[in-house]
Design a protein around this motif. Structure first.
Motif, PDB file in Angstrom:
ATOM      1  N   ARG A 178       0.798  -1.216   0.000  1.00  0.00           N
ATOM      2  CA  ARG A 178       0.000   0.000   0.000  1.00  0.00           C
ATOM      3  C   ARG A 178       0.833   1.268   0.000  1.00  0.00           C
ATOM      4  N   ILE A 216     -24.614  -4.378  -4.173  1.00  0.00           N
ATOM      5  CA  ILE A 216     -23.721  -5.475  -4.608  1.00  0.00           C
ATOM      6  C   ILE A 216     -22.256  -5.385  -4.157  1.00  0.00           C
ATOM      7  N   CYS A 217     -21.971  -4.582  -3.158  1.00  0.00           N
ATOM      8  CA  CYS A 217     -20.580  -4.480  -2.693  1.00  0.00           C
ATOM      9  C   CYS A 217     -20.062  -5.855  -2.256  1.00  0.00           C
ATOM     10  N   CYS A 246     -17.826  -8.341  -4.279  1.00  0.00           N
ATOM     11  CA  CYS A 246     -16.386  -8.145  -4.476  1.00  0.00           C
ATOM     12  C   CYS A 246     -15.604  -7.969  -3.174  1.00  0.00           C
ATOM     13  N   HIS A 247     -16.290  -7.567  -2.086  1.00  0.00           N
ATOM     14  CA  HIS A 247     -15.570  -7.210  -0.857  1.00  0.00           C
ATOM     15  C   HIS A 247     -15.919  -8.113   0.318  1.00  0.00           C
ATOM     16  N   PRO A 289     -10.395  -5.267  -2.061  1.00  0.00           N
ATOM     17  CA  PRO A 289      -9.788  -5.382  -0.723  1.00  0.00           C
ATOM     18  C   PRO A 289     -10.807  -5.690   0.371  1.00  0.00           C
ATOM     19  N   ILE A 341     -11.933  -0.781   7.213  1.00  0.00           N
ATOM     20  CA  ILE A 341     -11.676   0.334   6.292  1.00  0.00           C
ATOM     21  C   ILE A 341     -11.716   1.702   6.973  1.00  0.00           C
ATOM     22  N   GLN A 394      -8.772   4.518   6.417  1.00  0.00           N
ATOM     23  CA  GLN A 394      -9.073   5.537   5.423  1.00  0.00           C
ATOM     24  C   GLN A 394      -9.929   6.631   6.040  1.00  0.00           C
ATOM     25  N   TYR A 414     -12.155  10.051   1.953  1.00  0.00           N
ATOM     26  CA  TYR A 414     -11.729   9.078   0.936  1.00  0.00           C
ATOM     27  C   TYR A 414     -12.821   8.058   0.676  1.00  0.00           C
ATOM     28  N   LYS A 422     -14.581   7.446  -2.803  1.00  0.00           N
ATOM     29  CA  LYS A 422     -14.288   6.169  -3.486  1.00  0.00           C
ATOM     30  C   LYS A 422     -15.570   5.509  -3.982  1.00  0.00           C
ATOM     31  N   THR A 464      -5.940   3.530  -7.438  1.00  0.00           N
ATOM     32  CA  THR A 464      -6.258   2.106  -7.361  1.00  0.00           C
ATOM     33  C   THR A 464      -5.471   1.514  -6.204  1.00  0.00           C
ATOM     34  N   VAL A 465      -6.126   0.764  -5.357  1.00  0.00           N
ATOM     35  CA  VAL A 465      -5.421   0.132  -4.242  1.00  0.00           C
ATOM     36  C   VAL A 465      -4.367  -0.815  -4.826  1.00  0.00           C
ATOM     37  N   TYR A 502      -4.510  -4.567  -6.673  1.00  0.00           N
ATOM     38  CA  TYR A 502      -5.855  -4.873  -7.153  1.00  0.00           C
ATOM     39  C   TYR A 502      -6.054  -4.309  -8.555  1.00  0.00           C
ATOM     40  N   MET A 526     -13.876  -1.774  -9.920  1.00  0.00           N
ATOM     41  CA  MET A 526     -14.942  -1.264  -9.058  1.00  0.00           C
ATOM     42  C   MET A 526     -15.841  -0.349  -9.886  1.00  0.00           C
ATOM     43  N   PRO A 527     -17.141  -0.658  -9.918  1.00  0.00           N
ATOM     44  CA  PRO A 527     -18.034   0.093 -10.818  1.00  0.00           C
ATOM     45  C   PRO A 527     -18.096   1.582 -10.462  1.00  0.00           C
ATOM     46  N   PHE A 582     -22.169   3.873  -8.887  1.00  0.00           N
ATOM     47  CA  PHE A 582     -22.988   3.884  -7.659  1.00  0.00           C
ATOM     48  C   PHE A 582     -23.683   5.228  -7.446  1.00  0.00           C
TER      49      PHE A 582
END
Ligand code: HEC
Ligand code: HEC
Length: 267
Positions: free
Chosen positions: A76, A191-192, A195-196, A208, A213, A217, A221, A225, A234-235, A238, A243-244, A247
């Motif tokens: 990171r 729908i998070c 992926c998370h 991630p 979080i 963060q 942020y 994000k 971008t993290v 990854y 990430m769409p 939203f």
């Protein structure tokens, strides 16, 4: 007068503990009380002692190790080994000390090449270091290859969480949203979860882990994000552009605030 060694030692330990508490909890006091309050065995606090306090803050309250390692490249954030030396050359016209102070208070003012703008302002919540902690932390960073010359006066008077009485909780940021409703969005419509991962709630693997979080963060942020992932970098480690970015259109304003309120509970 001769004092038995044991007595001498424990008196010394007491002074150290006393000044540590003092450092951790007070800023105005440092300025208004005579320097004797800070002294160990009659002298001013030595650079070595300051570095020790700073190192302790680095490993504990500062939560720096979530992103930084010393002597090891993190995914990171930059390896901080030698930062006390290279800080002198980072920004033309800035001394090492000025650069290090700026990297803590205004991390985005100079971005180390190849890294995203994810470092939080460490004097603001959730980390919320006070002025004396910042002072010690800069001394510790200087000690990593450079010369320890930072004074309390070098830390801007406006920096730092308010001191005294446990201090940092005061400035905790709260949003009007409903975290419960936000959690339902996270694991449903938004729908998070696909992926998370969030401990006990979701187990997605593409992005991630977000279990902590809000600890690593800033609210700013996190809010940005969700609406515009690409703008926040971008993290590292990854994929980019996964990430769409939709939203902002998909969620109503209330849903968005609820979702952020939920994310801010993750710490
Ligand atoms: C969420 C991750 C994160 C946390 C937490 C974090 N940092 Fe950083 N830090 C970064 C990233 C990424 C960079 C490089 C980009 C930049 O310059 O802002 C950076 C840059 C730096 C730099 C400049 C390094 C150089 O080579 O010029 C210093 C110094 C620093 N951080 C110190 C700290 C300290 C001390 C803490 C704890 C109080 C901390 N950081 C907490 C992510 C983080
Ligand atoms: C299709 C997969 C996908 C979905 C759906 C998704 N994300 Fe992400 N997310 C990612 C990826 C991949 C990353 C890391 C790359 C990047 O930074 O863009 C990421 C990064 C993040 C980060 C930054 C994490 C960090 O450590 O800095 C946050 C916060 C986040 N996502 C929140 C959300 C929220 C909230 C939702 C639901 C509204 C969501 N994501 C939906 C894939 C996704």
């Amino acid at each position: 007068m001769r004092v038995p060694v044991g007595v001498k030692l424990s008196a010394f330990a007491l002074v150290i503990m006393g000044s540590y508490t003092y450092f951790a909890n007070s800023i105005p006091q440092i300025e208004s009380k005579p320097p004797a309050e800070l002294s160990l065995e009659g002298g001013d606090v030595s650079p070595a002692q300051l570095v020790k306090f700073g190192e302790e803050i680095f490993h504990t309250k500062g939560t720096c190790e979530i992103c930084h390692k010393i002597g090891e490249k993190g995914t990171r954030a930059p390896d901080l080994a030698g930062v006390g030396a290279r800080a002198a050359h980072r920004r033309p016209g800035s001394t090492a000390k000025q650069y290090l102070i700026e990297s803590l208070l205004e991390p985005q003012a100079y971005l180390v090449e190849g890294y995203p703008p994810i470092m939080p302002k460490v004097d603001k919540p959730p980390i919320g270091l006070n002025r004396s902690e910042l002072w010690a932390l800069v001394a510790f960073l200087e000690s990593l290859g450079g010369t320890v010359d930072v004074k309390l006066d070098d830390i801007p008077k406006t920096a730092g969480a308010p001191a005294g009485g446990g201090g940092t909780a005061a400035a905790e940021l709260t949003l009007p949203g409903d975290p419960k409703a936000g959690q339902a969005l996270f694991t449903g419509k938004a729908i998070c979860f696909t992926c998370h991962t969030v401990d006990k709630i979701a187990a997605g693997k593409i992005g991630p882990d977000l279990t902590q979080i809000a600890k690593i963060q800033t609210p700013q942020y996190i809010m940005a994000k969700v609406l515009n992932p690409a703008a926040m970098g971008t993290v590292p480690g990854y994929p980019k552009g996964v990430m769409p970015p939709t939203f902002g259109q998909m969620l109503t304003a209330k849903e968005y605030v609820d979702l952020v309120a939920f994310l801010l509970t993750l710490k």
